[in-house]
Design an enzyme around this catalytic site. Structure first.
Site, PDB file in Angstrom:
ATOM      1  N   ASP A 276       0.816  -1.220   0.000  1.00  0.00           N
ATOM      2  CA  ASP A 276       0.000   0.000   0.000  1.00  0.00           C
ATOM      3  C   ASP A 276       0.844   1.263   0.000  1.00  0.00           C
ATOM      4  O   ASP A 276       0.427   2.312   0.498  1.00  0.00           O
ATOM      5  CB  ASP A 276      -0.949   0.008   1.210  1.00  0.00           C
ATOM      6  CG  ASP A 276      -0.236  -0.336   2.517  1.00  0.00           C
ATOM      7  OD1 ASP A 276       1.000  -0.159   2.588  1.00  0.00           O
ATOM      8  OD2 ASP A 276      -0.910  -0.795   3.459  1.00  0.00           O
TER       9      ASP A 276
ATOM     10  N   GLU B 116      -1.824  -8.404  -1.150  1.00  0.00           N
ATOM     11  CA  GLU B 116      -2.251  -7.767   0.106  1.00  0.00           C
ATOM     12  C   GLU B 116      -3.501  -6.925  -0.105  1.00  0.00           C
ATOM     13  O   GLU B 116      -3.709  -5.920   0.580  1.00  0.00           O
ATOM     14  CB  GLU B 116      -1.152  -6.919   0.764  1.00  0.00           C
ATOM     15  CG  GLU B 116      -0.012  -7.714   1.348  1.00  0.00           C
ATOM     16  CD  GLU B 116       0.891  -6.888   2.256  1.00  0.00           C
ATOM     17  OE1 GLU B 116       0.789  -5.634   2.257  1.00  0.00           O
ATOM     18  OE2 GLU B 116       1.696  -7.491   2.964  1.00  0.00           O
TER      19      GLU B 116
ATOM     20  N   GLU C 209      -1.267   5.194   3.682  1.00  0.00           N
ATOM     21  CA  GLU C 209      -1.474   3.822   3.205  1.00  0.00           C
ATOM     22  C   GLU C 209      -2.944   3.454   3.024  1.00  0.00           C
ATOM     23  O   GLU C 209      -3.298   2.721   2.088  1.00  0.00           O
ATOM     24  CB  GLU C 209      -0.802   2.825   4.164  1.00  0.00           C
ATOM     25  CG  GLU C 209       0.707   2.803   4.101  1.00  0.00           C
ATOM     26  CD  GLU C 209       1.362   3.848   4.972  1.00  0.00           C
ATOM     27  OE1 GLU C 209       2.602   3.807   5.113  1.00  0.00           O
ATOM     28  OE2 GLU C 209       0.637   4.712   5.543  1.00  0.00           O
TER      29      GLU C 209
ATOM     30  N   HIS D 281       8.408   4.879  14.325  1.00  0.00           N
ATOM     31  CA  HIS D 281       8.871   5.764  13.259  1.00  0.00           C
ATOM     32  C   HIS D 281       7.763   6.483  12.504  1.00  0.00           C
ATOM     33  O   HIS D 281       8.019   7.481  11.842  1.00  0.00           O
ATOM     34  CB  HIS D 281       9.674   4.957  12.236  1.00  0.00           C
ATOM     35  CG  HIS D 281       8.823   4.046  11.411  1.00  0.00           C
ATOM     36  ND1 HIS D 281       8.371   2.833  11.881  1.00  0.00           N
ATOM     37  CD2 HIS D 281       8.321   4.174  10.154  1.00  0.00           C
ATOM     38  CE1 HIS D 281       7.645   2.244  10.959  1.00  0.00           C
ATOM     39  NE2 HIS D 281       7.585   3.035   9.906  1.00  0.00           N
TER      40      HIS D 281
ATOM     41  N   ARG E 291       4.770   8.746  11.060  1.00  0.00           N
ATOM     42  CA  ARG E 291       4.521  10.176  11.243  1.00  0.00           C
ATOM     43  C   ARG E 291       3.409  10.419  12.260  1.00  0.00           C
ATOM     44  O   ARG E 291       3.383  11.451  12.925  1.00  0.00           O
ATOM     45  CB  ARG E 291       4.221  10.849   9.910  1.00  0.00           C
ATOM     46  CG  ARG E 291       2.891  10.485   9.282  1.00  0.00           C
ATOM     47  CD  ARG E 291       2.749  11.105   7.908  1.00  0.00           C
ATOM     48  NE  ARG E 291       3.662  10.496   6.946  1.00  0.00           N
ATOM     49  CZ  ARG E 291       4.036  11.089   5.816  1.00  0.00           C
ATOM     50  NH1 ARG E 291       3.597  12.297   5.531  1.00  0.00           N
ATOM     51  NH2 ARG E 291       4.838  10.470   4.972  1.00  0.00           N
TER      52      ARG E 291
ATOM     53  N   HIS F  77      15.109   4.662  13.721  1.00  0.00           N
ATOM     54  CA  HIS F  77      14.912   5.135  12.351  1.00  0.00           C
ATOM     55  C   HIS F  77      15.839   6.317  12.067  1.00  0.00           C
ATOM     56  O   HIS F  77      16.158   7.108  12.958  1.00  0.00           O
ATOM     57  CB  HIS F  77      13.455   5.554  12.162  1.00  0.00           C
ATOM     58  CG  HIS F  77      13.026   5.655  10.739  1.00  0.00           C
ATOM     59  ND1 HIS F  77      13.276   6.769   9.957  1.00  0.00           N
ATOM     60  CD2 HIS F  77      12.365   4.788   9.933  1.00  0.00           C
ATOM     61  CE1 HIS F  77      12.774   6.585   8.760  1.00  0.00           C
ATOM     62  NE2 HIS F  77      12.219   5.394   8.707  1.00  0.00           N
TER      63      HIS F  77
END
Length: 302
Positions: free
Chosen positions: A18, A40, A54, A131, A133, A164
């Site tokens: 995605d 997926e 996503e 990690h 956002r 990260h």
């Protein structure tokens, strides 16, 4: 992709996952009038910005595509509810679990020497990743403070944290977790080291959708920041916090009680259950996708 399409003239474009790359490839294939298969397919939260971007990427991919390779029965049900043809949907299992299963049998030693020096038998290790956002800012700082508080309260608990490279993550990680003798900060691990760490750790704390799927494959509980893969895993595997999923909730979880003074909880309390990706779908996911592609288009993947 336009030049590749003109040169190779593919019968089908397979896109996986995605990401923006997957969506762009599906859109380019649509413009070129090339059928698209989505690996997926059908994963949903139905929250526009969670995960971002996503959730919208995968919904748009499934609008564009022609064949749906769903990892779970639940994903198939999502597609059917959205009006996708049952004849175009196949439940294949999870390709990520294919990879984890294959690699876990082969990897015995870490490529990073510092990881080989960690005593997984004497200590209970939490594998931490953070990690996304959605976690940036005060939310991330709260998570790290919770993790540090937990480590301070349990004698035999340590943290392995591949940090990260994003400066927004590294800065907060160093400020809150840096310098603690029981918290090991590493650069991002390669895939084989990450799989071995999942296999050997006690618990996974993460905001990663992939790790939320992979860790239960090894029978590991998951402290989750957000469940953007929307898999229905047994409660024994996913621990949620009432305070924005801060890791401090670990202190109150019965799965960590009895750890003081080097007392180890019984692993039988974390025994495996049947997970969506463990169900018997026949051959591994990547094999089923390969065979289905051959059958539908009477051609072999190069």
């Amino acid at each position: 992709l336009e030049n590749i399409f003109e040169t190779e003239k593919p019968n089908l474009t397979l896109v996986h996952g995605d990401t923006p790359t997957a969506f762009t490839a599906a859109l380019a294939s649509f413009y070129a009038k090339i059928p698209v298969g989505h690996i997926e397919a059908g994963l949903r939260t139905y929250e526009k910005y969670d995960p971002f971007p996503e959730e919208i990427n995968r919904q748009l991919i499934d609008i564009l595509c022609d064949l749906y390779f769903a990892p779970t029965i639940e994903a198939r049900a999502n597609l059917i509810r959205e009006g996708k043809s049952k004849d175009k949907i196949w439940v294949t299992g999870n390709t990520a679990i294919d990879a984890v299963s294959w690699l876990a049998k082969k990897v015995q030693i870490y490529s990073l020497p510092a990881l080989n020096r960690i005593n997984f038998r004497q200590k209970k290790e939490i594998l931490l990743t953070c990690h996304r956002r959605e976690s940036w800012g005060e939310s991330m700082r709260a998570i790290f403070k919770g993790i540090r508080k937990v480590v301070d309260q349990f004698d035999n608990l340590e943290v392995i944290f591949p940090v990260h490279l994003n400066p927004k993550v590294r800065k907060v990680a160093q400020e809150v977790l840096g310098g603690h003798p029981s918290i090991h900060l590493f650069k991002p691990l390669n895939y084989s080291d990450m799989v071995l760490a999942m296999k050997q750790c006690f618990l996974v704390a993460t905001d990663s959708g992939g790790l939320q799927e992979e860790a239960p494959f090894f029978g590991k509980p998951v402290l989750k920041k957000l469940a953007h893969r929307a898999l229905k895993l047994p409660a024994r595997y996913h621990l949620a916090s009432r305070t924005n999923c801060e890791a401090v909730c670990l202190v109150h979880d019965p799965r960590l009680r009895g750890m003081r003074a080097h007392n180890k909880p019984k692993d039988s309390a974390l025994a495996c259950a049947i997970l969506p990706h463990d169900r018997d779908f026949g051959p591994p996911a990547h094999v089923k996708i390969y065979l289905m592609q051959n059958r539908l288009f009477d051609t072999k993947i190069k």
